[in-house]
Design an enzyme around this catalytic site. Structure first.
Site, PDB file in Angstrom:
ATOM      1  N   GLY A  11      34.975  56.390  71.562  1.00  0.00           N
ATOM      2  CA  GLY A  11      34.575  57.733  71.945  1.00  0.00           C
ATOM      3  C   GLY A  11      34.773  58.695  70.793  1.00  0.00           C
ATOM      4  O   GLY A  11      34.924  58.298  69.648  1.00  0.00           O
ATOM      5  N   CYS A  12      34.778  59.960  71.099  1.00  0.00           N
ATOM      6  CA  CYS A  12      34.920  61.008  70.090  1.00  0.00           C
ATOM      7  C   CYS A  12      36.103  60.722  69.178  1.00  0.00           C
ATOM      8  O   CYS A  12      37.224  60.521  69.644  1.00  0.00           O
ATOM      9  CB  CYS A  12      35.097  62.362  70.789  1.00  0.00           C
ATOM     10  SG  CYS A  12      35.365  63.725  69.659  1.00  0.00           S
ATOM     11  N   PHE A  13      35.842  60.711  67.882  1.00  0.00           N
ATOM     12  CA  PHE A  13      36.893  60.309  66.957  1.00  0.00           C
ATOM     13  C   PHE A  13      38.025  61.309  66.828  1.00  0.00           C
ATOM     14  O   PHE A  13      39.112  60.960  66.391  1.00  0.00           O
ATOM     15  CB  PHE A  13      36.342  59.897  65.596  1.00  0.00           C
ATOM     16  CG  PHE A  13      35.273  60.747  64.970  1.00  0.00           C
ATOM     17  CD1 PHE A  13      35.184  62.120  65.144  1.00  0.00           C
ATOM     18  CD2 PHE A  13      34.329  60.141  64.149  1.00  0.00           C
ATOM     19  CE1 PHE A  13      34.194  62.876  64.536  1.00  0.00           C
ATOM     20  CE2 PHE A  13      33.333  60.890  63.525  1.00  0.00           C
ATOM     21  CZ  PHE A  13      33.271  62.261  63.713  1.00  0.00           C
ATOM     22  N   TRP A  14      37.820  62.558  67.223  1.00  0.00           N
ATOM     23  CA  TRP A  14      38.894  63.549  67.105  1.00  0.00           C
ATOM     24  C   TRP A  14      40.121  63.145  67.909  1.00  0.00           C
ATOM     25  O   TRP A  14      41.242  63.182  67.420  1.00  0.00           O
ATOM     26  CB  TRP A  14      38.439  64.915  67.589  1.00  0.00           C
ATOM     27  CG  TRP A  14      37.319  65.545  66.837  1.00  0.00           C
ATOM     28  CD1 TRP A  14      36.889  65.250  65.570  1.00  0.00           C
ATOM     29  CD2 TRP A  14      36.477  66.593  67.309  1.00  0.00           C
ATOM     30  NE1 TRP A  14      35.833  66.057  65.236  1.00  0.00           N
ATOM     31  CE2 TRP A  14      35.550  66.891  66.283  1.00  0.00           C
ATOM     32  CE3 TRP A  14      36.413  67.305  68.495  1.00  0.00           C
ATOM     33  CZ2 TRP A  14      34.579  67.890  66.411  1.00  0.00           C
ATOM     34  CZ3 TRP A  14      35.450  68.296  68.623  1.00  0.00           C
ATOM     35  CH2 TRP A  14      34.544  68.581  67.594  1.00  0.00           C
ATOM     36  N   HIS A 154      40.653  62.073  75.217  1.00  0.00           N
ATOM     37  CA  HIS A 154      41.604  60.976  75.059  1.00  0.00           C
ATOM     38  C   HIS A 154      43.006  61.406  75.473  1.00  0.00           C
ATOM     39  O   HIS A 154      43.439  62.505  75.126  1.00  0.00           O
ATOM     40  CB  HIS A 154      41.621  60.505  73.606  1.00  0.00           C
ATOM     41  CG  HIS A 154      40.330  59.877  73.201  1.00  0.00           C
ATOM     42  ND1 HIS A 154      39.308  60.603  72.646  1.00  0.00           N
ATOM     43  CD2 HIS A 154      39.895  58.606  73.302  1.00  0.00           C
ATOM     44  CE1 HIS A 154      38.290  59.791  72.415  1.00  0.00           C
ATOM     45  NE2 HIS A 154      38.611  58.575  72.806  1.00  0.00           N
TER      46      HIS A 154
END
Length: 169
Positions: A11-14, A154
């Site tokens: 998912g979103c890497f942040w 996350h």
């Protein structure tokens, strides 16, 4: 100090970077694009690449298995091409192994996740050999350190913790 490399997409890497960087034994991380078809991928042009994270870690302090266990705790590996509100191939769950031992550990960990019955469905995480990793633009690196209230989907799920077993390390 020994160093090993892990490349994951969830998912979103942040959010992935913000949580994984805090694990004891993780030396450094960077976010980027991997597992796809576009050379020199960018945020605006990354084709079939996933948003990924490269993790450099000290295997004397943390095992690859432990990193994968945490990876499965902080994202939902049962949703295909999706994490939370983020939908599309960029947000797929994938493990990009650097050698046969990492492939074996990844497959064993997935089997244990599925056998545990703790997750809401079958694991759809791809397991593929590592390829090019195109570093994301500077504004994406360390994003949640710079913007602590920024977007993330996350978080560690308390109920998604694999039971310990001696052979797993």
């Amino acid at each position: 100090m020994a160093e090993e490399r892990a490349v994951l997409a969830g998912g979103c890497f942040w959010g992935m970077q913000d949580l994984i960087r805090k694990l004891p034994g993780v030396i450094r991380t960077r976010v980027g694009y991997t597992g796809g078809d576009v050379p020199n991928a960018t945020y605006r042009n990354h084709g079939t690449h996933a948003e990924g994270i490269e993790i450099i870690f000290d295997p004397d302090q943390i095992s690859y298995r432990r990193i994968l266990e945490y990876f499965f705790q902080i994202h939902d590996p049962t949703t295909k091409n999706r994490q939370g509100n983020d939908i599309g191939m960029s947000y797929r769950s994938a493990i990009y192994y650097v050698d046969d031992e990492q492939r074996r550990v990844a497959e064993d960990t997935i089997a244990d996740v599925e056998a545990s019955g703790l997750w809401p469905g079958p694991v759809v995480t791809e397991v593929e050999p590592v390829g090019d990793f195109w570093e994301a633009e500077p504004e994406h690196q360390d994003y949640l350190q710079r913007y602590p209230g920024g977007y993330t989907c996350h978080f560690p799920r308390r109920n998604w913790v694999l039971p310990r077993r001696d052979a797993a390390e």
